[in-house]
Scaffold this active site. Sequence first.
Site, PDB file in Angstrom:
ATOM      1  N   VAL A  61       0.808  -1.222   0.000  1.00  0.00           N
ATOM      2  CA  VAL A  61       0.000   0.000   0.000  1.00  0.00           C
ATOM      3  C   VAL A  61       0.839   1.270   0.000  1.00  0.00           C
ATOM      4  CG1 VAL A  61      -1.985  -1.073   1.120  1.00  0.00           C
ATOM      5  CG2 VAL A  61      -0.205  -0.012   2.525  1.00  0.00           C
ATOM      6  N   TYR A  62       2.139   1.157   0.203  1.00  0.00           N
ATOM      7  CA  TYR A  62       2.977   2.349   0.206  1.00  0.00           C
ATOM      8  C   TYR A  62       3.085   2.898  -1.220  1.00  0.00           C
ATOM      9  CZ  TYR A  62       4.650   0.963   4.894  1.00  0.00           C
ATOM     10  OH  TYR A  62       4.746   0.614   6.222  1.00  0.00           O
ATOM     11  N   SER A  63       2.546   4.089  -1.401  1.00  0.00           N
ATOM     12  CA  SER A  63       2.574   4.758  -2.713  1.00  0.00           C
ATOM     13  C   SER A  63       2.035   3.862  -3.815  1.00  0.00           C
ATOM     14  CB  SER A  63       3.993   5.234  -3.057  1.00  0.00           C
ATOM     15  OG  SER A  63       4.375   6.302  -2.227  1.00  0.00           O
ATOM     16  N   GLU A  64       0.969   3.110  -3.484  1.00  0.00           N
ATOM     17  CA  GLU A  64       0.268   2.287  -4.475  1.00  0.00           C
ATOM     18  C   GLU A  64       1.204   1.291  -5.158  1.00  0.00           C
ATOM     19  OE1 GLU A  64      -1.403   5.227  -7.043  1.00  0.00           O
ATOM     20  OE2 GLU A  64      -2.491   6.222  -5.435  1.00  0.00           O
TER      21      GLU A  64
END
Length: 344
Positions: A61-64
């Site tokens: 989920v970090y920066s998609e």
Amino acid sequence: MEYRRLGASGLTVPALSFGAGTFGGRGELFGAWGDTDARQARRMVDVALDAGVAMFDTADVYSEGASEQVLGEAIRGRRDRVLLSTKASLPTGPAAYEAGSGRSRLIGAVEGALRRLGTEYLDLFQLHAFDAGTPVEEVLAALDDLVRGGKIRYVGASNFAGWQLMKSLAAAERNGHVRYVAHQVYYSLLGRDYEWELMPLGLDQGVGAVVWSPLGWGRLTGKVRRGQPLPETSRLHRTAEAGPPVDDELLYDVVDVLDELAAETGRSVPQIALNWLLSRPTVASVIIGARTEEQLRQNLGAVGWQLDADQIARLDKVSGRTPPYPYYPYYRLPDFARLNPPAV
């Protein structure tokens, strides 16, 4: 760099790990954390490896997903020198199949992470949150298959409640499945809730803590002080509500003592806050993040020295808070503590 056993496992990890949440820069939350590109990330990895920091932590989920991709580009050609840690379970999109820890989701999440990171295996794979809608037996069976298939070496959890972690550990033992050896948790001088139940559980069950946001969501950088406005460059302007809540008076009281210790030791406020964490039971690795090389080098200065017993006691006192029931009797009442002494 000191290396420590990760819980009751054979994996040794550096006392400090590098958090790649600043890589990628996509989205409102992670864009505020940082926008490090592949070239800059490679330099950060160079500095970290030179200091003995060989574990790098990220999440889908970090920066998609861009954090994993940038990290993968930054370590290209030196995979054998690093430990890769990533996480999945939180929603990555609106569809039902884009969230949770069901078998299909976990298999897809791991395959996606491997592709973005450019690797054949993950050293540590953690569930980013407990999925109450999926039986723990299904989750553990899927993780067990991924370990047996060589795609994951070790597994862990993150942000679990005590009963959720213990239920999972019991199910793993009952069914002969792979066992969580790590719990990635929030723990700092501004948030010591981890000590009340999760730390004793970790000690008893051999689960090592990998600490996220050790500087209290950016509050213990040395730039936030009583009677002074929040610096214009602070990411707290944009992300404060997304992080753990902190009472302002607690923050200011803790920073006052950190300032005193900084004057005594010649160390910076964040270095002292990180060093305190490294003295705590169960803590295997503390994740440090940085938007710049200067910040990274500053945080690396948290190792190679130790606060003395009196300095630790002063930090313990100023940051301590009475826990809620059912924990407080064991912290405050001698008869209870005699039967079940607190971990710290």
